[in-house]
Every structure is written in structure tokens, then in C-alpha cells.
Design a protein around this motif. Sequence first.
Motif, PDB file in Angstrom:
ATOM      1  N   ILE A 147      50.683  27.562  32.324  1.00 16.80           N
ATOM      2  CA  ILE A 147      49.810  28.234  31.356  1.00 16.80           C
ATOM      3  C   ILE A 147      48.424  28.450  31.952  1.00 16.80           C
ATOM      4  O   ILE A 147      47.840  29.538  31.826  1.00 16.80           O
ATOM      5  CB  ILE A 147      49.717  27.414  30.059  1.00 16.80           C
ATOM      6  CG1 ILE A 147      51.048  27.482  29.291  1.00 16.80           C
ATOM      7  CG2 ILE A 147      48.575  27.911  29.169  1.00 16.80           C
ATOM      8  CD1 ILE A 147      51.118  26.557  28.108  1.00 16.80           C
ATOM      9  N   LEU A 148      47.902  27.422  32.614  1.00 13.86           N
ATOM     10  CA  LEU A 148      46.582  27.534  33.234  1.00 13.86           C
ATOM     11  C   LEU A 148      46.580  28.607  34.319  1.00 13.86           C
ATOM     12  O   LEU A 148      45.641  29.415  34.413  1.00 13.86           O
ATOM     13  CB  LEU A 148      46.176  26.186  33.821  1.00 13.86           C
ATOM     14  CG  LEU A 148      44.725  26.029  34.287  1.00 13.86           C
ATOM     15  CD1 LEU A 148      43.752  26.270  33.143  1.00 13.86           C
ATOM     16  CD2 LEU A 148      44.508  24.635  34.880  1.00 13.86           C
ATOM     17  N   LEU A 149      47.642  28.640  35.122  1.00 12.51           N
ATOM     18  CA  LEU A 149      47.745  29.662  36.170  1.00 12.51           C
ATOM     19  C   LEU A 149      47.867  31.054  35.561  1.00 12.51           C
ATOM     20  O   LEU A 149      47.252  32.012  36.053  1.00 12.51           O
ATOM     21  CB  LEU A 149      48.953  29.372  37.057  1.00 12.51           C
ATOM     22  CG  LEU A 149      49.220  30.381  38.180  1.00 12.51           C
ATOM     23  CD1 LEU A 149      48.062  30.402  39.171  1.00 12.51           C
ATOM     24  CD2 LEU A 149      50.533  30.071  38.896  1.00 12.51           C
ATOM     25  N   THR A 150      48.634  31.182  34.486  1.00 12.57           N
ATOM     26  CA  THR A 150      48.778  32.479  33.818  1.00 12.57           C
ATOM     27  C   THR A 150      47.439  32.983  33.294  1.00 12.57           C
ATOM     28  O   THR A 150      47.098  34.162  33.449  1.00 12.57           O
ATOM     29  CB  THR A 150      49.790  32.381  32.661  1.00 12.57           C
ATOM     30  OG1 THR A 150      51.052  31.946  33.165  1.00 12.57           O
ATOM     31  CG2 THR A 150      49.961  33.727  31.983  1.00 12.57           C
ATOM     32  N   LEU A 151      46.669  32.096  32.671  1.00 11.30           N
ATOM     33  CA  LEU A 151      45.351  32.488  32.170  1.00 11.30           C
ATOM     34  C   LEU A 151      44.441  32.907  33.318  1.00 11.30           C
ATOM     35  O   LEU A 151      43.714  33.909  33.225  1.00 11.30           O
ATOM     36  CB  LEU A 151      44.725  31.334  31.388  1.00 11.30           C
ATOM     37  CG  LEU A 151      45.343  31.030  30.021  1.00 11.30           C
ATOM     38  CD1 LEU A 151      44.741  29.763  29.434  1.00 11.30           C
ATOM     39  CD2 LEU A 151      45.141  32.201  29.067  1.00 11.30           C
ATOM     40  N   ALA A 152      44.466  32.137  34.412  1.00  6.06           N
ATOM     41  CA  ALA A 152      43.604  32.456  35.558  1.00  6.06           C
ATOM     42  C   ALA A 152      43.948  33.824  36.143  1.00  6.06           C
ATOM     43  O   ALA A 152      43.064  34.656  36.394  1.00  6.06           O
ATOM     44  CB  ALA A 152      43.736  31.368  36.626  1.00  6.06           C
ATOM     45  N   LEU A 153      45.237  34.073  36.357  1.00  8.72           N
ATOM     46  CA  LEU A 153      45.643  35.344  36.965  1.00  8.72           C
ATOM     47  C   LEU A 153      45.514  36.502  35.976  1.00  8.72           C
ATOM     48  O   LEU A 153      45.295  37.643  36.386  1.00  8.72           O
ATOM     49  CB  LEU A 153      47.081  35.240  37.475  1.00  8.72           C
ATOM     50  CG  LEU A 153      47.309  34.247  38.626  1.00  8.72           C
ATOM     51  CD1 LEU A 153      48.748  34.329  39.130  1.00  8.72           C
ATOM     52  CD2 LEU A 153      46.333  34.509  39.776  1.00  8.72           C
ATOM     53  N   THR A 154      45.641  36.215  34.683  1.00  7.91           N
ATOM     54  CA  THR A 154      45.462  37.280  33.694  1.00  7.91           C
ATOM     55  C   THR A 154      44.018  37.754  33.672  1.00  7.91           C
ATOM     56  O   THR A 154      43.750  38.966  33.605  1.00  7.91           O
ATOM     57  CB  THR A 154      45.877  36.788  32.298  1.00  7.91           C
ATOM     58  OG1 THR A 154      47.270  36.458  32.307  1.00  7.91           O
ATOM     59  CG2 THR A 154      45.636  37.879  31.260  1.00  7.91           C
ATOM     60  N   TRP A 155      43.058  36.821  33.719  1.00 10.65           N
ATOM     61  CA  TRP A 155      41.661  37.245  33.781  1.00 10.65           C
ATOM     62  C   TRP A 155      41.370  37.986  35.077  1.00 10.65           C
ATOM     63  O   TRP A 155      40.525  38.888  35.109  1.00 10.65           O
ATOM     64  CB  TRP A 155      40.734  36.034  33.619  1.00 10.65           C
ATOM     65  CG  TRP A 155      40.562  35.659  32.180  1.00 10.65           C
ATOM     66  CD1 TRP A 155      41.083  34.591  31.537  1.00 10.65           C
ATOM     67  CD2 TRP A 155      39.831  36.405  31.190  1.00 10.65           C
ATOM     68  NE1 TRP A 155      40.744  34.610  30.210  1.00 10.65           N
ATOM     69  CE2 TRP A 155      39.969  35.702  29.967  1.00 10.65           C
ATOM     70  CE3 TRP A 155      39.084  37.575  31.218  1.00 10.65           C
ATOM     71  CZ2 TRP A 155      39.371  36.146  28.786  1.00 10.65           C
ATOM     72  CZ3 TRP A 155      38.497  38.018  30.033  1.00 10.65           C
ATOM     73  CH2 TRP A 155      38.644  37.310  28.843  1.00 10.65           C
ATOM     74  N   LEU A 156      42.091  37.621  36.149  1.00  6.51           N
ATOM     75  CA  LEU A 156      41.976  38.405  37.379  1.00  6.51           C
ATOM     76  C   LEU A 156      42.496  39.817  37.150  1.00  6.51           C
ATOM     77  O   LEU A 156      41.900  40.794  37.620  1.00  6.51           O
ATOM     78  CB  LEU A 156      42.770  37.724  38.500  1.00  6.51           C
ATOM     79  CG  LEU A 156      42.847  38.461  39.842  1.00  6.51           C
ATOM     80  CD1 LEU A 156      41.453  38.621  40.452  1.00  6.51           C
ATOM     81  CD2 LEU A 156      43.762  37.711  40.811  1.00  6.51           C
ATOM     82  N   ALA A 157      43.591  39.949  36.393  1.00  6.35           N
ATOM     83  CA  ALA A 157      44.166  41.269  36.106  1.00  6.35           C
ATOM     84  C   ALA A 157      43.250  42.122  35.237  1.00  6.35           C
ATOM     85  O   ALA A 157      43.287  43.353  35.307  1.00  6.35           O
ATOM     86  CB  ALA A 157      45.521  41.105  35.415  1.00  6.35           C
ATOM     87  N   VAL A 158      42.426  41.465  34.415  1.00  8.72           N
ATOM     88  CA  VAL A 158      41.501  42.201  33.558  1.00  8.72           C
ATOM     89  C   VAL A 158      40.525  43.035  34.395  1.00  8.72           C
ATOM     90  O   VAL A 158      40.157  44.154  34.004  1.00  8.72           O
ATOM     91  CB  VAL A 158      40.726  41.222  32.647  1.00  8.72           C
ATOM     92  CG1 VAL A 158      39.552  41.926  31.963  1.00  8.72           C
ATOM     93  CG2 VAL A 158      41.662  40.638  31.597  1.00  8.72           C
TER      94      VAL A 158
END
Length: 253
Positions: A147-158
Motif C-alpha cells: 500500500i505504501l509503495l502504491t501511494l508513493a508510485l501513484t503520487w509519482l504518476a500524478v
Amino acid sequence: MARHFVGDSAVLLGRSLTHVTRSVDTIITTAITPIAMMLLFVYVLGGAIDTGSDSYVQYLLPGILIITIASGIAYTAFRLFLDMKSGIFERFQSMPIARSSVLWAHVLTSLVANLISLVVVVGVALLMGFRSGAGVLAWLAVAGILILLTLALTWLAVIPGLTAKSVDGASGFSYPLIFLPFISSAFVPTDTMPGPVRAFAEHQPVTAIVNTIRNLLTEQPVDTDIWVALAWCLGILVVTYVFAMAIYRRRIS
């Protein structure tokens, strides 16, 4: 203000999830690529790879889960890019809603969609023979890291979602992220790699994350890998969040 933000984010999250449910192929596509890789490596290449593990799918799964997340966040950038180009952000600005809730809705949508894809991939791995004697706490730790990795990479995708000039530019950034696990301990032990490649593989974030998840699932000591993995995830999350919010404020100002 907090209640206003939470309520607005919930409403916009519902909007984004509705779009996802009307386009289920995005989740299916996200899961198909890592599943195809898992089938290829286990049934075609697995017999030629010596990992010291009785079952190659046991060794392989943590890396496949990271590839699943890397594939899924491309759709976040894609959906955000379409919203920017359609002018919906301008319409949201004219409404009495918390501005940051627009981005958080996309981020939470990414989290939900990726968790569904991860469950699908784990389900296929179970059919392929994956087994784990890990307890509830170990599984919760694995879920927390993912979950933490998903949030980190999602903000990168933003960031590319807000700045890209084309659809390809918005989603294409994920390709290096999908490739990164191949230069890590995800598929083969790093001690089989030549010097410079091994040095890179052992000091990039994927290796620490993969080793931590693998050790948790196989009931092995996690050593310092878990702290390195958490430091990478939190560091990426903080940096990308700050940059993404700065870019967003500049775009809507």
C-alpha cells in the motif's frame, strides 16, 4: 475544513471509481501483463534459473507484485491527463470544494484498483502452486508495504499526469518502473550478476522491497531490509507528493 476535504474526496472518489467500473478492462489489462510474465518465467524459464528455492513461484511473486503496481499507476497518469485536457479541473475550481480533493480522488482510485489487481495476481499464483505459512501479522506487513509503495508510485504518476503533452507521455513514464525489477533480486539472486550490475541491483529500492516481502512470506528474518524498504517508500512518497502538489497549485492558479 477537514470534514469538507474528506467529504469532497469521497464524492470525487465515487466518480473516479464509477469510471473504472465502466472500464473494467483497465484492471484486467493491469493484471494480465504481470500474470503473463509469471507464467512465462515459472513454466518456461524457471527450470533454468537456480534461486535456491524449492518453488520458483515462491521466489518470483514479490517482484511480480511490484510490476503489477508499476503497470497500474500508468492508468492514474492517463486518467489525470484526460481530466486536465477535458477541462473538468476548471469546472471543479468554480465549485465550493477542497481543491486538493481532486488529486486525492485519483490517488485513492489508484490504490483501490491496484489492490484489486494485486489480489487477482496472488490468486493466480496460488493456482500455480504458491504457498505461504506466514501468519496474519506477516501478511499485514506485506499489505502495508504494498500500500505504501502504491501511494508513493501513484503520487509519482500524478506528476506526468499533470505535465504531459500527450497521452503517450502521460503513461509512458511507467515503462522504466516496470523494467526496474529485472535489475534486482526479483527474478535471480543478485550474486549471479556481474560487478557493476550487481552493485546497482543491491542498492536500488526494488531489491530491498522484494527481499522484505519474500522473507515475510517465507517466514525468514527480514534483517535491515525492511527499514531500507520503508525508507525508500516513505522518501519517494514525500518527495513526489511535494512536487505533485506544487505542480498542481501552479496549474490551477
